[in-house]
Scaffold this motif. Structure first.
Motif, PDB file in Angstrom:
ATOM      1  N   ALA A 143       0.816  -1.213   0.000  1.00  0.00           N
ATOM      2  CA  ALA A 143       0.000   0.000   0.000  1.00  0.00           C
ATOM      3  C   ALA A 143       0.854   1.269   0.000  1.00  0.00           C
ATOM      4  O   ALA A 143       0.313   2.381  -0.023  1.00  0.00           O
ATOM      5  N   GLY A 144       2.183   1.120   0.044  1.00  0.00           N
ATOM      6  CA  GLY A 144       3.058   2.282   0.001  1.00  0.00           C
ATOM      7  C   GLY A 144       3.445   2.840   1.348  1.00  0.00           C
ATOM      8  O   GLY A 144       4.175   3.841   1.413  1.00  0.00           O
ATOM      9  N   VAL A 145       2.989   2.229   2.439  1.00  0.00           N
ATOM     10  CA  VAL A 145       3.412   2.681   3.772  1.00  0.00           C
ATOM     11  C   VAL A 145       4.883   2.333   3.944  1.00  0.00           C
ATOM     12  O   VAL A 145       5.284   1.186   3.734  1.00  0.00           O
ATOM     13  N   ARG A 146       5.696   3.326   4.306  1.00  0.00           N
ATOM     14  CA  ARG A 146       7.128   3.092   4.422  1.00  0.00           C
ATOM     15  C   ARG A 146       7.586   3.272   5.855  1.00  0.00           C
ATOM     16  O   ARG A 146       7.037   4.090   6.606  1.00  0.00           O
ATOM     17  N   LEU A 147       8.598   2.510   6.221  1.00  0.00           N
ATOM     18  CA  LEU A 147       9.272   2.698   7.503  1.00  0.00           C
ATOM     19  C   LEU A 147      10.544   3.474   7.224  1.00  0.00           C
ATOM     20  O   LEU A 147      11.462   2.972   6.573  1.00  0.00           O
TER      21      LEU A 147
END
Length: 212
Positions: A143-147
């Motif tokens: 979903a494109g959530v980045r750490l």
């Protein structure tokens, strides 16, 4: 391949997210340091990264330090192809600023030893010129959530990006995970490049096409 890189991580509640992020950063950084295949992964990722941002004439990119996925070869290849590349100027963890890349000899160690250009420093809104932005990450979801690496520098910097800019990140194959702890200000990326695949995310931001 990073044998110790974590697999899918359950989404933490907002109150738990900072602690969950810190634990993940430590685990992934340690896995990257111990990975004997980093150089091979960088070489495979470079060709895919260049293909992903082909046609963009003004880009922004972070200058990597080990054990991050290498971007220095990417930056040089983009410059050789005639693109203009903005690099972060890290005067502190909290104040976004940029400068134009002017060749490898123009780089000097900046904050925490991260390479940055010697040229004139541009304010945070200069990022709006870029139609493609490579953002650092330790892990990312479909979903494109980045750490990120912590400190929130890119969370603040990306508020100045063009709403039409494509946001991309470079990670290992095992660093694409099902879920990550997220907070309301986290901006998702549009594109993920690993050594073996290029993934368009389901992020709400529309990815831009290269300018004509």
């Amino acid at each position: 391949m990073c044998p110790s890189t974590p697999g899918p991580v359950s989404r933490a509640s907002q109150s738990d997210a900072p602690a969950a992020k810190r634990a993940l950063r430590t685990r992934i950084a340690n896995a990257r340091i111990s990975d004997p295949q980093r150089a091979l992964a960088d070489a495979a990722r470079l060709a895919r990264a260049l293909e992903a941002c082909a046609g963009h004439r003004v880009l922004a990119c972070y200058a990597s330090t080990a054990p991050e996925p290498d971007t220095l070869a990417l930056i040089e290849a983009l410059a050789d192809a005639g693109a203009r590349v903005l690099l972060p100027v890290l005067r502190s963890a909290r104040e976004p600023a940029w400068a134009w890349y002017q060749g490898p000899d123009s780089l000097r160690p900046g904050w925490r030893g991260i390479p940055q250009p010697r040229g004139p420093v541009l304010p945070a809104p200069a990022l709006a010129e870029a139609t493609f932005v490579w953002v650092s990450a330790l892990a990312v979801t479909p979903a494109g959530v980045r750490l990120g690496t912590g400190g929130g520098w890119y969370d603040r910097a990306l508020t100045h990006a063009s709403p039409r800019a494509t946001l991309g990140t470079l990670v290992g194959d095992d660093e694409v995970v099902a879920a990550l702890p997220a907070e309301p200000w986290d901006i998702p990326v549009d594109l993920v490049v690993t050594p073996t695949r290029t993934l368009t995310t389901t992020a709400r931001r529309p990815a831009s096409a290269p300018p004509e």
